[in-house]
Design a protein around this motif. Structure first.
Motif, mmCIF file in Angstrom:
data_model
loop_
_atom_site.group_PDB
_atom_site.id
_atom_site.type_symbol
_atom_site.label_atom_id
_atom_site.label_comp_id
_atom_site.label_asym_id
_atom_site.label_seq_id
_atom_site.Cartn_x
_atom_site.Cartn_y
_atom_site.Cartn_z
ATOM 1 N N THR A 62 0.836 -1.192 0.000
ATOM 2 C CA THR A 62 0.000 0.000 0.000
ATOM 3 C C THR A 62 0.875 1.248 0.000
ATOM 4 O O THR A 62 1.920 1.284 0.648
ATOM 5 N N ALA A 63 0.448 2.245 -0.751
ATOM 6 C CA ALA A 63 1.149 3.527 -0.758
ATOM 7 C C ALA A 63 0.116 4.630 -0.641
ATOM 8 O O ALA A 63 -0.978 4.532 -1.210
ATOM 9 N N ALA A 64 0.466 5.642 0.117
ATOM 10 C CA ALA A 64 -0.443 6.776 0.294
ATOM 11 C C ALA A 64 -0.258 7.749 -0.854
ATOM 12 O O ALA A 64 0.867 7.987 -1.309
ATOM 13 N N LEU A 65 -1.369 8.277 -1.344
ATOM 14 C CA LEU A 65 -1.290 9.279 -2.413
ATOM 15 C C LEU A 65 -1.412 10.672 -1.804
ATOM 16 O O LEU A 65 -1.876 10.837 -0.663
ATOM 17 N N SER A 99 -5.875 9.604 -0.447
ATOM 18 C CA SER A 99 -6.318 8.279 -0.878
ATOM 19 C C SER A 99 -5.131 7.316 -0.863
ATOM 20 O O SER A 99 -3.985 7.730 -0.667
ATOM 21 N N THR A 100 -5.421 6.057 -1.062
ATOM 22 C CA THR A 100 -4.341 5.061 -1.069
ATOM 23 C C THR A 100 -4.417 4.238 -2.355
ATOM 24 O O THR A 100 -5.470 4.146 -3.004
ATOM 25 N N ILE A 101 -3.300 3.656 -2.665
ATOM 26 C CA ILE A 101 -3.262 2.747 -3.819
ATOM 27 C C ILE A 101 -2.662 1.431 -3.333
ATOM 28 O O ILE A 101 -1.644 1.420 -2.643
ATOM 29 N N GLU A 102 -3.367 0.384 -3.638
ATOM 30 C CA GLU A 102 -2.963 -0.917 -3.115
ATOM 31 C C GLU A 102 -2.550 -1.826 -4.263
ATOM 32 O O GLU A 102 -3.272 -1.969 -5.252
ATOM 33 N N TRP A 103 -1.398 -2.391 -4.123
ATOM 34 C CA TRP A 103 -0.890 -3.319 -5.153
ATOM 35 C C TRP A 103 -1.284 -4.734 -4.737
ATOM 36 O O TRP A 103 -0.881 -5.202 -3.679
ATOM 37 N N GLU A 104 -2.065 -5.386 -5.557
ATOM 38 C CA GLU A 104 -2.422 -6.787 -5.285
ATOM 39 C C GLU A 104 -1.240 -7.635 -5.718
ATOM 40 O O GLU A 104 -1.283 -8.336 -6.735
ATOM 41 N N VAL A 128 -5.399 -1.175 -6.873
ATOM 42 C CA VAL A 128 -6.744 -0.723 -6.480
ATOM 43 C C VAL A 128 -6.587 0.612 -5.761
ATOM 44 O O VAL A 128 -5.794 0.732 -4.819
ATOM 45 N N VAL A 129 -7.328 1.595 -6.218
ATOM 46 C CA VAL A 129 -7.245 2.928 -5.607
ATOM 47 C C VAL A 129 -8.456 3.104 -4.693
ATOM 48 O O VAL A 129 -9.603 2.862 -5.096
ATOM 49 N N LYS A 130 -8.188 3.504 -3.449
ATOM 50 C CA LYS A 130 -9.274 3.647 -2.468
ATOM 51 C C LYS A 130 -9.217 5.023 -1.843
ATOM 52 O O LYS A 130 -8.138 5.625 -1.708
ATOM 53 N N ASN A 131 -10.414 5.481 -1.441
ATOM 54 C CA ASN A 131 -10.468 6.736 -0.672
ATOM 55 C C ASN A 131 -9.880 6.477 0.711
ATOM 56 O O ASN A 131 -9.659 5.327 1.110
ATOM 57 N N LEU A 163 -1.425 11.916 -9.489
ATOM 58 C CA LEU A 163 -0.908 11.360 -8.233
ATOM 59 C C LEU A 163 -0.002 10.169 -8.555
ATOM 60 O O LEU A 163 -0.342 9.328 -9.379
ATOM 61 N N THR A 164 1.139 10.143 -7.902
ATOM 62 C CA THR A 164 2.122 9.096 -8.200
ATOM 63 C C THR A 164 2.448 8.296 -6.941
ATOM 64 O O THR A 164 2.642 8.877 -5.869
ATOM 65 N N ALA A 165 2.489 6.988 -7.064
ATOM 66 C CA ALA A 165 2.926 6.119 -5.970
ATOM 67 C C ALA A 165 4.042 5.226 -6.485
ATOM 68 O O ALA A 165 4.177 5.034 -7.702
#
Lengths: 404, 510
Positions: free
Chosen positions: B358-361, B365-370, B386-389, B494-496
C-alpha cells in the motif's frame, strides 16, 4: 558399382547383347542413382528459390527441401553401399575400378566425392539452424552455412559426373561409350545448371546484361566448367549439348512453375503474386558453347595457352553480342508471356519502372554511363574468361584420364 | 582469432535495448478483439527475419478459433493469410501461435477471434528489431569442429586417392611417381583448404561484426539543462545524424540509411520524458514541446541534485516506437521552482524503498498493489492496483492522458525501463496509425495528423468507471525493480511507487 563392364572381360567393337545390357544396368546402377540425386538437388534448388520468391514461409519438410534432401539421401546411401560392398564383398573387377581411401576402403573416386558431399549437406543443417537463430532467417542466400550446403550439393553433382566419367573412359565399345557419354553429358549439364542458379542473383536478369558486371561473373564462372566438360566428353558437340540441356531444363522449370497457383504467406507483400514465380529466362549459352566446340575441335589437345586466350575472348565476345540485344527483347512487352516468363517478380518487390531499366551500368568519374568504363569492364571480363578457360582446359585434360 | 570469436559468440543471450522500451522486448496488449476481451503477448525472436511467438488469452466465452496475422506498416499489396493458433492444454483460454516477421521496423499482428458472439479482431503494433546475440554453445563448437576436421581430412584423402589411382588402368597398382603426385596434390589441397577455412572464419567474423553493428540502437540523444526566460529546462535533443538528415535523400543514400517517418503525438504529447535518479528516489514524467522534432525542451521539475537516467518515448508515423536514452546531471545548487508548463507533468521525490502493498497518495487516498507472494521473471499478471479513498471506499479516477493510469517499471541498474498503460506496452498512436492507414498515406505527415486528431478526440471522450488499474506485463528479467503508478484525481496527477525483487524464471524447456 561404377564399373561399366569389367575391363578384363571386355571385347572391343562387339554389339551389346541383351545379357550385356542387363549386366551393364546391374553394375552401373550407382551411376544412374547419383545422376538422379544430382538432378533432384538442382531441381529442388530451383523450386526452393521459387518457393521463397512466391510463398516465403517454409519448413525443413517443405517439398523443395524434401527433393534436395532426397537427393542427398540417394547419393549417400547408394555410394555408401557401393563403398562397403566394394571394400568387403567386391568382385575383382569392382576392386580394380576403385581407389583406396585411408588404405582400406575402396570405391570409385566419384563415390567418395558423393559421400563427402552428402556429409557436407548433413552438417550444414544444424549450422544453418544455428545461423538462423543468431542472425535471422535466410537474411541472404550467400551465407556461410548456405555455402557449406552448396559445397555439398555441388560435390554430389561432381561425384555423379566423375562416376559417369570414369565409366565412360573405361568403356571399350562404341555403344557403351555413347551411352555413358550421354550420362556424363547430362551430369555435366546438371553442374552447369547448378552454377548458373548459384550466380542467378547477379548474372541472370535481362536488366543486368548491359553492365560489365554480368560478363565478369559469367566469364569467370562458366567457361571453366563448359570447357572442362567439353574436353572430357567423348561425344560430338559436347559444350553445345550441355548448354542446350541447361537451357531446356530451365525453360521447362519456367513453364511448369507458372502453372502452379500459389500466394505469399508472409508479410510484407508488395507484389501480390498468384502463381509460382519462375527463374529468369536462361542465358543463351548455346551460342558461346557452339563456338567453343568448333574452336576446341580445331585445336585438339595442343597449344592450351593460345586456346584459352581464344576461348576466353570468344566466350565474352559471343555473350556480349548475343545478350546485348536479347536483353532489350526480354525487357520489352513481347517477352511478357508464358513462354519467356519475363517481368515476374518476387512478392517482396515494390514494382516500379526499375523493372524495365538496365541495372549496374558502368559509370564514368562523373557518375554518368560511360563507354570507356564499359570497355574496361569488358576487358576485365575477357581476362577472367581467359583464366577460367585455361583452368577448364587443364581440368578437362585431367578428367579425360579418370578411369576409376 | 577463432578463439576470440567463439568467446564473443559464447556469451549468453544478451538482451540489449529492445525498441520501444529498454531491456523489455515483449509486446503486451490488453483490450478487445470485437466482443472478446483478450490479452496478447508477442515474443519477437530478437533477430530479423525471425519467428515471433504469440500468446492470446481470451476471457469469457470459449472461442471456436483464434488466428493471428502478421503485416508490415507499408505493405499495400495484400495481407498474408491468417495463421492458426493452438489452445495450450495446460492453460484453458490461452492460445499459442507463431508469426514470421521478415523485415525489421514497424510490424503488426492482427488477432482474429471467432466464437459464439461472432467475429472480432484487433491490430497490435509490434516493433521488430535485432536485439539479441545467440550463443554458440560448447557442444556445438566441438561438434562442428570435429565434423569440419573430419570433412577436411576426408577431402584431402579423396584428392590423394584420385590423383594416386584415379587415372590408372583398372587393377594397375600406383607407381612411385603417382604416389609423389598424390602427396603434392594433398599438400596443395591442405593449403587451399586452410585458406578457405581462414577466409571463411574472416567472413563469418565480418558477418558477425556487421550484425552487431546493425543491432538496434535507439536514436542517439543527449539531455542538457538550459535556461529559457529564467526557467531551467531539460532539453532532450535528438543528436542522431540519420534523424537530423531524415529529409535529405542524397545524404541518406550516401550513408545507406533509411528515412525515418515523422513523429506523431501519443496521448497528445510528442515525447514522454522520464527522469529517474540513479538511486530511484526521485522520479518525474514531463512532456516537452518541440518546434523542429530535434530539440525537446520541458520545464525541469523541482528535483534534487544528482545524476538522472533520462528516457524519452516517441512514436513515429509508421507506428515504430522508440525510447531515447540519455543521462542528466542536475547540480545540487540549481534552484528549481515548483510549477509546470504542462498540466500532465508530474513528479515524486524523496522516495524510500516500499516493499509493502500500500502507498499513500498525495490527496489522502491510497493505492494498493495486489502483489503476488513471489515475483518471477516471465510470469504475467503481476501489476494490478486498487485505488481507495481514505475511508477505504472505491476511489473515482479521472482519465490521465486518456488512460486510467500510467505505470513505469525500471530495474535498479537501469537495464530495464518500460512505460505501461492498461492497454499494455503498445502506443495508442501506433495502433491508430495501423488502423487508420490508407493507400493514399504515402505523403509523410498526412497520416500522423489524422492520428493525432483521432487520438485527441478519443481522449476527450475517455471516462474511467473503475478504481482498479491493471497493466498486462511480466518482468522480463530477475533483479530489484521499482514500479511507479500514476493516476489522476481531482485534476491532479498522483504518483505512488513500489519495490519488487524479481527472481529468475525457471526454465521449463518449452
Amino acid at each position: 558399382m561404377a564399373v561399366s563392364v569389367p575391363a578384363v572381360s571386355r571385347t572391343s567393337g562387339t554389339a551389346t547383347s541383351e545379357s550385356d545390357f542387363s549386366r551393364a544396368v546391374a553394375t552401373e546402377w550407382p551411376i544412374y542413382a547419383v545422376l538422379i540425386a544430382a538432378t533432384s538437388i538442382v531441381i529442388g534448388l530451383i523450386w526452393d528459390i521459387s518457393w521463397h520468391r512466391t510463398i516465403g514461409r517454409d519448413t525443413f519438410w517443405s517439398p523443395p527441401h524434401l527433393l534436395e534432401q532426397g537427393g542427398a539421401i540417394i547419393s549417400g546411401l547408394s555410394c555408401g553401399y557401393l563403398a562397403l560392398k566394394t571394400t568387403f564383398a567386391g568382385t575383382a573387377s569392382e576392386r580394380a575400378n576403385s581407389v583406396r581411401f585411408w588404405r582400406f576402403f575402396q570405391a570409385p573416386v566419384g563415390a567418395w566425392v558423393c559421400i563427402w558431399g552428402t556429409l557436407m549437406m548433413i552438417i550444414s543443417a544444424p549450422f544453418d539452424e544455428w545461423w538462423h537463430r543468431a542472425y535471422g532467417l535466410d537474411v541472404t542466400i550467400i551465407s556461410a552455412p548456405h555455402m557449406v550446403l552448396a559445397s555439398g550439393m555441388v560435390a554430389i553433382q561432381l561425384g555423379a559426373m566423375l562416376m559417369a566419367l570414369g565409366a565412360q573412359n573405361r568403356a571399350r565399345n562404341e555403344s557403351d561409350r555413347k551411352r555413358l557419354g550421354i550420362v556424363f553429358s547430362l551430369s555435366a549439364s546438371v553442374i552447369v545448371l547448378m552454377v548458373c542458379v548459384i550466380i542467378m542473383e547477379d548474372a541472370a536478369y535481362a536488366n543486368e546484361m548491359r553492365g560489365s558486371q554480368f560478363y565478369k561473373i559469367t566469364g569467370m564462372v562458366i567457361p571453366v566448367f563448359l570447357i572442362a566438360f567439353a574436353r572430357a566428353s567423348r561425344l560430338s558437340w559436347p559444350a553445345t549439348r550441355i548448354a542446350v540441356v541447361y537451357m531446356l531444363v530451365l525453360m521447362i522449370s519456367i513453364w511448369v512453375l507458372q502453372l502452379v497457383p500459389a500466394t505469399p504467406k508472409l508479410a510484407p507483400i508488395y507484389n501480390p503474386v498468384t502463381r509460382m514465380v519462375p527463374p529468369p529466362f536462361p542465358l543463351l549459352l548455346f551460342a558461346p558453347a557452339l563456338l567453343i566446340d568448333i574452336i576446341m575441335k580445331r585445336f585438339g589437345d595442343k597449344r592450351d595457352w593460345t586456346l584459352s586466350v581464344i576461348l576466353g575472348t570468344v566466350f565474352v565476345g559471343t555473350m556480349v553480342s548475343v545478350h546485348w540485344y536479347w536483353a532489350k527483347f526480354l525487357l520489352s512487352p513481347n517477352a511478357r508471356n508464358f513462354f519467356f516468363g519475363a517481368d515476374l517478380w518476387d512478392y517482396t518487390r515494390r514494382l516500379g519502372p526499375w523493372r524495365y531499366e538496365f541495372w549496374n551500368s558502368d559509370l564514368g568519374p562523373g557518375g554518368q554511363r560511360s563507354l570507356v568504363a564499359l570497355a574496361i569492364g569488358l576487358a576485365i571480363a575477357v581476362a577472367y574468361a581467359i583464366v577460367s578457360a585455361r583452368l577448364g582446359l587443364a581440368w578437362g585434360k585431367g578428367m579425360s584420364r579418370i578411369k576409376r | 582469432m577463432i578463439r576470440t570469436f567463439v568467446r564473443t559468440l559464447s556469451v549468453a543471450v544478451v538482451y540489449l535495448i529492445a525498441s520501444g522500451h529498454v531491456g523489455s522486448p515483449d509486446t503486451w496488449f490488453e483490450g478487445n478483439a470485437g466482443p472478446y476481451p483478450v490479452t496478447v503477448q508477442i515474443q519477437t525472436a530478437g533477430v530479423v527475419p525471425g519467428v515471433a511467438r504469440v500468446f492470446v488469452r481470451v476471457a469469457g466465452d470459449r472461442p471456436a478459433s483464434v488466428t493471428i496475422q502478421g503485416n508490415k506498416f507499408d505493405a499495400q499489396g495484400a495481407a498474408p493469410p491468417p495463421e492458426p493458433t493452438e489452445p495450450v492444454a495446460s492453460d484453458p483460454g490461452l492460445y499459442a501461435g507463431k508469426i514470421w516477421i521478415m523485415t525489421g521496423g514497424s510490424n503488426s499482428v492482427t488477432v482474429n477471434v471467432t466464437g459464439p458472439r461472432g467475429n472480432g479482431s484487433v491490430v497490435i503494433p509490434v516493433v521488430a528489431v535485432a536485439f539479441s546475440r545467440y550463443p554458440l554453445s560448447t557442444p556445438m563448437v566441438i561438434g562442428l569442429s570435429v565434423l569440419g576436421v573430419f570433412l577436411c581430412v576426408g577431402l584431402i584423402s579423396i584428392v590423394g586417392a584420385a590423383i594416386r589411382e584415379g587415372s590408372l588402368d583398372p587393377g594397375q597398382p600406383p607407381s612411385d611417381r603417382s604416389r609423389k603426385r598424390a602427396r603434392f596434390a594433398m599438400g596443395l589441397t591442405s593449403v587451399i583448404l586452410g585458406l578457405l577455412v581462414f577466409g571463411g572464419a574472416k567472413w563469418w567474423q565480418s558477418d558477425d561484426d556487421n550484425y552487431e553493428k546493425n543491432m538496434y540502437k535507439p536514436l542517439a540523444s543527449a539531455a542538457t539543462i538550459e535556461t529559457r526566460d529564467g526557467i531551467p529546462m531539460v532539453n532532450v535533443s535528438i543528436t542522431d545524424s540519420v534523424w537530423r538528415h531524415r529529409n535529405d535523400a542524397s545524404w541518406l543514400q550516401q550513408h545507406d540509411a533509411n528515412a525515418w517517418t515523422p513523429l506523431v503525438e501519443d496521448h497528445g504529447k510528442l515525447m514522454h520524458v522520464f527522469l529517474i535518479s540513479e538511486d530511484m528516489s526521485s522520479f518525474a514524467h514531463v512532456h516537452p514541446d518541440s518546434k523542429d522534432s530535434i530539440d525537446f525542451p520541458a520545464r525541469l521539475p523541482p528535483l534534487p541534485g544528482g545524476r538522472y537516467r533520462v528516457f524519452g518515448d516517441v512514436v513515429h508515423e509508421s507506428g515504430f516506437t522508440h525510447t531515447l536514452v540519455s543521462a542528466l546531471d542536475i547540480p545540487a545548487t540549481l534552484q528549481l521552482p515548483a510549477g509546470t508548463a504542462d498540466p500532465d507533468d508530474s513528479w515524486l521525490i524523496g522516495l524510500k524503498p516500499n516493499e509493502g502493498s500500500t502507498a499513500a497518495l498525495e490527496d489522502g487516498s491510497t493505492i494498493e498493489w495486489e502483489r503476488p507472494k513471489k515475483f518471477v521473471a516471465g510470469n504475467p499478471g503481476a501489476l494490478r492496483f486498487v485505488v481507495k479513498n481514505a475511508d477505504g471506499s472505491p476511489a473515482s479516477l479521472e482519465p490521465y492522458m486518456g488512460m486510467a493510469g500510467h505505470a513505469v517499471v525500471a530495474r535498479a541498474d537501469g537495464a530495464v525501463f518500460v512505460h505501461l498503460h492498461p492497454m499494455g506496452t503498445i502506443s495508442m498512436a501506433s495502433q491508430m496509425a495501423y488502423v487508420m492507414r490508407t493507400a493514399e498515406d504515402s505523403v509523410r505527415g498526412r497520416l500522423g495528423k489524422r492520428v493525432s486528431e483521432a487520438e485527441m478526440s478519443a481522449m476527450s471522450h475517455a471516462a474511467i468507471h473503475s478504481n482498479v488499474v491493471s497493466f498486462p506485463y511480466a518482468f522480463p528479467r530477475e533483479g530489484p525493480y521499482r514500479v511507479w503508478v500514476q493516476v489522476k484525481r481531482g485534476g491532479k496527477v498522483l504518483t505512488a511507487a513500489f519495490d519488487a525483487n524479481v527472481s529468475a524464471a525457471v526454465e521449463s524447456g518449452s
